[in-house]
Design a protein around this motif. Structure first.
Motif, PDB file in Angstrom:
ATOM      1  N   GLY A   1      59.101 -10.971 142.322  1.00 22.32           N
ATOM      2  CA  GLY A   1      58.207 -11.163 141.726  1.00 22.32           C
ATOM      3  C   GLY A   1      56.909 -11.565 142.199  1.00 22.32           C
ATOM      4  N   PHE A   2      55.841 -11.915 141.544  1.00 21.57           N
ATOM      5  CA  PHE A   2      54.638 -12.552 141.726  1.00 21.57           C
ATOM      6  C   PHE A   2      54.712 -13.681 142.747  1.00 21.57           C
ATOM      7  CE2 PHE A   2      51.021 -15.392 140.095  1.00 21.57           C
ATOM      8  CZ  PHE A   2      50.117 -15.271 141.291  1.00 21.57           C
ATOM      9  N   ILE A   3      55.627 -14.705 142.127  1.00 21.15           N
ATOM     10  CA  ILE A   3      55.499 -16.104 142.425  1.00 21.15           C
ATOM     11  C   ILE A   3      56.427 -16.015 143.775  1.00 21.15           C
ATOM     12  CG2 ILE A   3      56.298 -18.485 142.008  1.00 21.15           C
ATOM     13  CD1 ILE A   3      55.148 -18.230 139.374  1.00 21.15           C
TER      14      ILE A   3
ATOM     15  N   ASP B   1      66.780 -10.184 143.013  1.00 18.39           N
ATOM     16  CA  ASP B   1      66.044  -9.373 141.970  1.00 18.39           C
ATOM     17  C   ASP B   1      66.454  -8.023 141.616  1.00 18.39           C
ATOM     18  OD1 ASP B   1      63.322  -8.457 140.504  1.00 18.39           O
ATOM     19  OD2 ASP B   1      62.586 -10.357 141.346  1.00 18.39           O
TER      20      ASP B   1
ATOM     21  N   LEU C   1      70.221  -7.366 142.306  1.00 21.97           N
ATOM     22  CA  LEU C   1      71.314  -7.467 140.984  1.00 21.97           C
ATOM     23  C   LEU C   1      70.679  -8.093 139.752  1.00 21.97           C
ATOM     24  CD1 LEU C   1      72.551 -10.619 140.835  1.00 21.97           C
ATOM     25  CD2 LEU C   1      73.281 -10.155 142.891  1.00 21.97           C
ATOM     26  N   ASN C   2      71.188  -7.545 138.764  1.00 21.88           N
ATOM     27  CA  ASN C   2      70.633  -8.007 137.612  1.00 21.88           C
ATOM     28  C   ASN C   2      71.358  -9.423 137.080  1.00 21.88           C
ATOM     29  OD1 ASN C   2      70.085  -8.525 134.626  1.00 21.88           O
ATOM     30  ND2 ASN C   2      69.513  -6.245 134.157  1.00 21.88           N
ATOM     31  N   ILE C   3      70.773 -10.270 136.880  1.00 21.25           N
ATOM     32  CA  ILE C   3      71.482 -11.623 136.569  1.00 21.25           C
ATOM     33  C   ILE C   3      72.339 -11.660 135.195  1.00 21.25           C
ATOM     34  CG2 ILE C   3      70.407 -13.125 138.177  1.00 21.25           C
ATOM     35  CD1 ILE C   3      69.178 -14.600 135.805  1.00 21.25           C
TER      36      ILE C   3
ATOM     37  N   LEU D   1      63.367 -18.180 138.989  1.00 17.66           N
ATOM     38  CA  LEU D   1      61.971 -17.356 138.560  1.00 17.66           C
ATOM     39  C   LEU D   1      62.346 -16.345 137.677  1.00 17.66           C
ATOM     40  CD1 LEU D   1      60.725 -17.478 142.396  1.00 17.66           C
ATOM     41  CD2 LEU D   1      59.566 -18.615 140.511  1.00 17.66           C
TER      42      LEU D   1
ATOM     43  N   ALA E   1      62.448 -13.940 134.647  1.00 13.92           N
ATOM     44  CA  ALA E   1      62.033 -14.313 133.274  1.00 13.92           C
ATOM     45  C   ALA E   1      61.314 -12.945 132.785  1.00 13.92           C
ATOM     46  CB  ALA E   1      61.177 -15.277 133.229  1.00 13.92           C
TER      47      ALA E   1
ATOM     48  N   CYS F   1      57.784 -12.505 131.230  1.00 13.39           N
ATOM     49  CA  CYS F   1      56.878 -13.740 130.918  1.00 13.39           C
ATOM     50  C   CYS F   1      55.469 -12.968 130.890  1.00 13.39           C
ATOM     51  CB  CYS F   1      56.915 -14.794 132.104  1.00 13.39           C
ATOM     52  SG  CYS F   1      56.865 -13.973 133.868  1.00 13.39           S
TER      53      CYS F   1
ATOM     54  N   SER G   1      59.750 -23.131 134.345  1.00  7.91           N
ATOM     55  CA  SER G   1      59.442 -23.174 132.771  1.00  7.91           C
ATOM     56  C   SER G   1      58.039 -22.784 132.769  1.00  7.91           C
ATOM     57  CB  SER G   1      60.038 -24.646 132.348  1.00  7.91           C
ATOM     58  OG  SER G   1      59.564 -24.537 130.775  1.00  7.91           O
TER      59      SER G   1
ATOM     60  N   TYR H   1      58.824 -17.084 123.334  1.00  4.74           N
ATOM     61  CA  TYR H   1      58.934 -17.465 124.802  1.00  4.74           C
ATOM     62  C   TYR H   1      58.994 -18.865 124.977  1.00  4.74           C
ATOM     63  CZ  TYR H   1      56.977 -17.902 129.516  1.00  4.74           C
ATOM     64  OH  TYR H   1      56.556 -18.169 130.956  1.00  4.74           O
TER      65      TYR H   1
ATOM     66  N   LYS I   1      62.142 -21.170 126.380  1.00  7.15           N
ATOM     67  CA  LYS I   1      61.768 -22.082 127.713  1.00  7.15           C
ATOM     68  C   LYS I   1      62.171 -23.521 127.205  1.00  7.15           C
ATOM     69  CE  LYS I   1      59.856 -19.452 131.190  1.00  7.15           C
ATOM     70  NZ  LYS I   1      60.574 -19.140 132.302  1.00  7.15           N
TER      71      LYS I   1
ATOM     72  N   TRP J   1      48.960 -19.637 137.078  1.00  8.75           N
ATOM     73  CA  TRP J   1      48.679 -19.397 138.538  1.00  8.75           C
ATOM     74  C   TRP J   1      48.378 -17.897 138.834  1.00  8.75           C
ATOM     75  CZ3 TRP J   1      53.795 -21.502 140.881  1.00  8.75           C
ATOM     76  CH2 TRP J   1      54.264 -22.811 140.662  1.00  8.75           C
TER      77      TRP J   1
ATOM     78  N   ARG K   1      49.255  -9.563 132.300  1.00  8.60           N
ATOM     79  CA  ARG K   1      48.530 -10.773 132.019  1.00  8.60           C
ATOM     80  C   ARG K   1      47.011 -10.530 132.341  1.00  8.60           C
ATOM     81  NH1 ARG K   1      52.980 -14.779 134.827  1.00  8.60           N
ATOM     82  NH2 ARG K   1      53.420 -12.742 135.882  1.00  8.60           N
TER      83      ARG K   1
HETATM   84  P1  NAD Z   1      57.120 -11.854 137.404  1.00  9.75           P
HETATM   85  O1  NAD Z   1      57.563 -11.133 136.185  1.00  9.75           O
HETATM   86  O2  NAD Z   1      56.043 -11.575 138.618  1.00  9.75           O
HETATM   87  O3  NAD Z   1      58.798 -12.433 138.251  1.00  9.75           O
HETATM   88  C1  NAD Z   1      59.739 -12.465 137.626  1.00  9.75           C
HETATM   89  C2  NAD Z   1      61.009 -11.665 138.578  1.00  9.75           C
HETATM   90  O4  NAD Z   1      62.103 -11.827 138.066  1.00  9.75           O
HETATM   91  C3  NAD Z   1      60.333 -10.220 138.520  1.00  9.75           C
HETATM   92  O5  NAD Z   1      60.643  -9.628 139.663  1.00  9.75           O
HETATM   93  C4  NAD Z   1      61.547  -9.650 137.533  1.00  9.75           C
HETATM   94  O6  NAD Z   1      62.028  -8.284 138.373  1.00  9.75           O
HETATM   95  C5  NAD Z   1      62.749 -10.736 138.022  1.00  9.75           C
HETATM   96  N1  NAD Z   1      63.893 -10.595 136.818  1.00  9.75           N
HETATM   97  C6  NAD Z   1      63.821 -10.770 135.508  1.00  9.75           C
HETATM   98  N2  NAD Z   1      64.834 -10.553 135.033  1.00  9.75           N
HETATM   99  C7  NAD Z   1      65.843 -10.550 135.977  1.00  9.75           C
HETATM  100  C8  NAD Z   1      67.385 -10.524 135.863  1.00  9.75           C
HETATM  101  N3  NAD Z   1      67.966 -10.272 134.599  1.00  9.75           N
HETATM  102  N4  NAD Z   1      67.901 -10.070 137.003  1.00  9.75           N
HETATM  103  C9  NAD Z   1      67.025 -10.204 138.114  1.00  9.75           C
HETATM  104  N5  NAD Z   1      66.030 -10.469 138.214  1.00  9.75           N
HETATM  105  C10 NAD Z   1      65.158 -10.572 137.146  1.00  9.75           C
HETATM  106  O7  NAD Z   1      56.619 -13.411 136.974  1.00  9.75           O
HETATM  107  P2  NAD Z   1      56.166 -14.606 137.918  1.00  9.75           P
HETATM  108  O8  NAD Z   1      54.448 -14.786 137.348  1.00  9.75           O
HETATM  109  O9  NAD Z   1      56.346 -14.657 139.160  1.00  9.75           O
HETATM  110  O10 NAD Z   1      56.842 -15.848 137.270  1.00  9.75           O
HETATM  111  C11 NAD Z   1      57.942 -16.426 137.429  1.00  9.75           C
HETATM  112  C12 NAD Z   1      58.423 -17.532 136.602  1.00  9.75           C
HETATM  113  O11 NAD Z   1      57.385 -18.630 136.489  1.00  9.75           O
HETATM  114  C13 NAD Z   1      58.818 -17.153 135.369  1.00  9.75           C
HETATM  115  O12 NAD Z   1      60.016 -17.755 134.737  1.00  9.75           O
HETATM  116  C14 NAD Z   1      57.692 -17.572 134.181  1.00  9.75           C
HETATM  117  O13 NAD Z   1      58.118 -17.855 133.012  1.00  9.75           O
HETATM  118  C15 NAD Z   1      57.289 -18.677 135.106  1.00  9.75           C
HETATM  119  N6  NAD Z   1      55.832 -18.825 134.904  1.00  9.75           N
HETATM  120  C16 NAD Z   1      54.795 -18.255 135.465  1.00  9.75           C
HETATM  121  C17 NAD Z   1      53.427 -18.473 135.323  1.00  9.75           C
HETATM  122  C18 NAD Z   1      52.231 -17.687 136.197  1.00  9.75           C
HETATM  123  O14 NAD Z   1      51.342 -18.411 136.034  1.00  9.75           O
HETATM  124  N7  NAD Z   1      52.338 -16.956 137.031  1.00  9.75           N
HETATM  125  C19 NAD Z   1      53.070 -19.025 134.062  1.00  9.75           C
HETATM  126  C20 NAD Z   1      54.009 -20.005 133.432  1.00  9.75           C
HETATM  127  C21 NAD Z   1      55.442 -19.601 133.660  1.00  9.75           C
END
Ligand code: NAD
Ligand code: UDP
Length: 393
Positions: free
Chosen positions: A24-26, A46, A79-81, A100, A102, A104, A142, A189, A193, A219, A239
């Protein structure tokens, strides 16, 4: 690589990290940082890997015998968790797990509340359990949404107390979590969390789980979400950064939900990743903690964000700004029934500052400039082609 030391001067030993949601992004930024600046190994879990392809299959280097400094230190496990028995093995092989994964994006909270609750609570349960049972450290992501609304939002509009930081600054160890009624499914959500945070905290208290909880405050940066119709569904609602980027790329006005009066603080992903690396490499200072990670100096209303992004985009693209850069839209129209919003999000930085000495650096204008430069470079041509293409009949 010279010996690297932690904040207490002790050498940092190479570790294996099971990173769930690494695609994902982070996750993609964290993988980049770990590969470029540390000796650690990442087991990247992922269902997608497009955002880390450049690390998994990099073009060969001309120097260093064709090898990248991170060759062999990142492995992708698709894999899907929700339903994969390989997860426990990967956690057992690792020194640290970072979760990470979620759903979200706010557009999902009120329209897919069941998926949202399952993803953020039920699917995270086995990860916590495996870490606790196997004595493994866990860094769990979270959200700042666990704070919900500020206390100040319930004061009369003209109350001078609304200006008092005691009524709006969000503190990990003091602020309450204030959500709307159940029919406002937006809070599914935040509530999921919150419950997983409480469960992790209880595993720490009763079973000695070594945990760190991260609460990101908006972020933003390159690779966040998707551009509808280009690398994600045309009807998808990402978002705000990606929504506004999409509007700018297409030359359409930016949509302000319910007047764009909500306030947010935005932090540059690269600053925030520095904080996560400090947590990873300083377990003695990070274990048992909940950390806000945000930039209290970068506060704007969503309307101000739209105006600033419009100016920045005109600068980086060389295209003139729209005459009418924004339009108002109701939340019901934009997100559907059951949407609600956090009014204001200023993170208190005392705990992260004291434990890890971390502070955000990048001002909002600068982080928008580098992010929109990336968006323009990555998507402008594809958007032009998509717009030029006649709609299939
Ligand atoms: P994102 O959606 O880009 O990344 C999440 C990754 O998790 C995705 O690549 C998705 O494919 C993977 N994923 C989801 N369910 C899955 C599963 N069942 N099995 C395997 N992989 C799975 O989001 P992000 O912005 O990178 O956020 C990461 C975390 O940070 C999340 O928990 C989110 O709630 C939290 N968060 C992020 C922000 C932000 O500003 N970006 C703000 C608040 C919270
Ligand atoms: N928003 C908006 N227009 C959009 C997308 C989002 O006005 O095209 C608003 C949304 O209502 C919220 C803020 O921008 O007030 C931030 O939304 P985001 O999706 O980034 O998530 P949040 O910060 O609420 O978790």
């Amino acid at each position: 690589m010279a010996t690297r030391v932690d904040l207490d001067g002790n050498p940092i030993m190479p570790m294996t990290i099971c990173m769930i949601g690494a695609g994902g992004f982070i996750g993609s930024h964290l993988c980049e940082k770990l590969m470029a600046e540390t000796p650690h190994t990442v087991l990247a879990v992922d269902v997608y890997n497009d955002k880390i392809k450049h690390l998994l299959d990099p073009p060969p280097l001309e120097q260093h015998g064709g090898r990248h400094p991170w060759d062999g230190r990142i492995q992708f496990h698709r894999l899907n968790i929700k339903n994969d028995s390989r997860l426990e093995g990967l956690i057992k092989m690792s020194d640290l797990t970072i979760n990470l994964a979620a759903i979200c994006t706010p557009a999902d909270y009120n329209t897919r509340p069941l998926d949202t609750i399952y993803s953020n609570f039920i699917d995270a349960l086995p990860v916590v359990k495996y870490c606790s049972e196997n004595g493994k450290r866990l860094i769990h992501f979270s959200t700042c949404e666990v704070y919900g609304k500020t206390i100040g939002s319930f004061l009369p509009k003209d109350s001078p107390l609304r200006q008092d930081p005691n009524f709006y600054v969000l503190k990990e160890d003091a602020s309450p979590c204030i959500f709307g009624p159940i029919e406002k499914q937006r809070w599914s959500y935040a509530c999921a969390k919150q419950l997983i945070e409480r469960l992790i905290y209880a595993e720490g208290a009763e079973n000695g789980l070594e945990f760190t909880i991260v609460r990101p405050f908006n972020w933003i940066g390159p690779r966040m979400d998707f551009i509808p119709g280009i690398d994600g569904p045309s009807e998808g609602v990402p978002r705000v950064l990606a929504c506004f980027s999409n509007n700018l790329l297409r030359g359409e006005p930016l949509k302000l939900v319910d007047g764009g009066q909500s306030q947010r603080t935005f932090v540059y992903i690269k600053d925030a990743i520095e904080a996560v690396l400090l947590m990873i490499e300083n377990p003695n200072r990070a274990n048992g903690q909940i950390f806000n990670v945000g930039n209290p100096n970068n506060e704007v209303t969503v309307r101000q964000l739209a105006e600033m992004m419009t100016q920045v985009y005109a600068k980086v693209s060389g295209e003139p700004a729209l005459v009418q850069p924004t339009i108002d839209v109701s939340s019901k129209e934009f997100y559907g029934e059951g949407y609600d919003d956090s009014d204001k999000r200023i993170p208190d930085m005392t705990i992260i500052n004291k434990q890890l000495g971390w502070n955000p650096k990048t001002p909002l204008w600068d982080l928008l400039e580098s992010t929109l430069t990336y968006q323009h470079r990555t998507y402008a041509e594809a958007i032009k082609r998509a717009i030029a293409k006649p709609v299939a009949s």
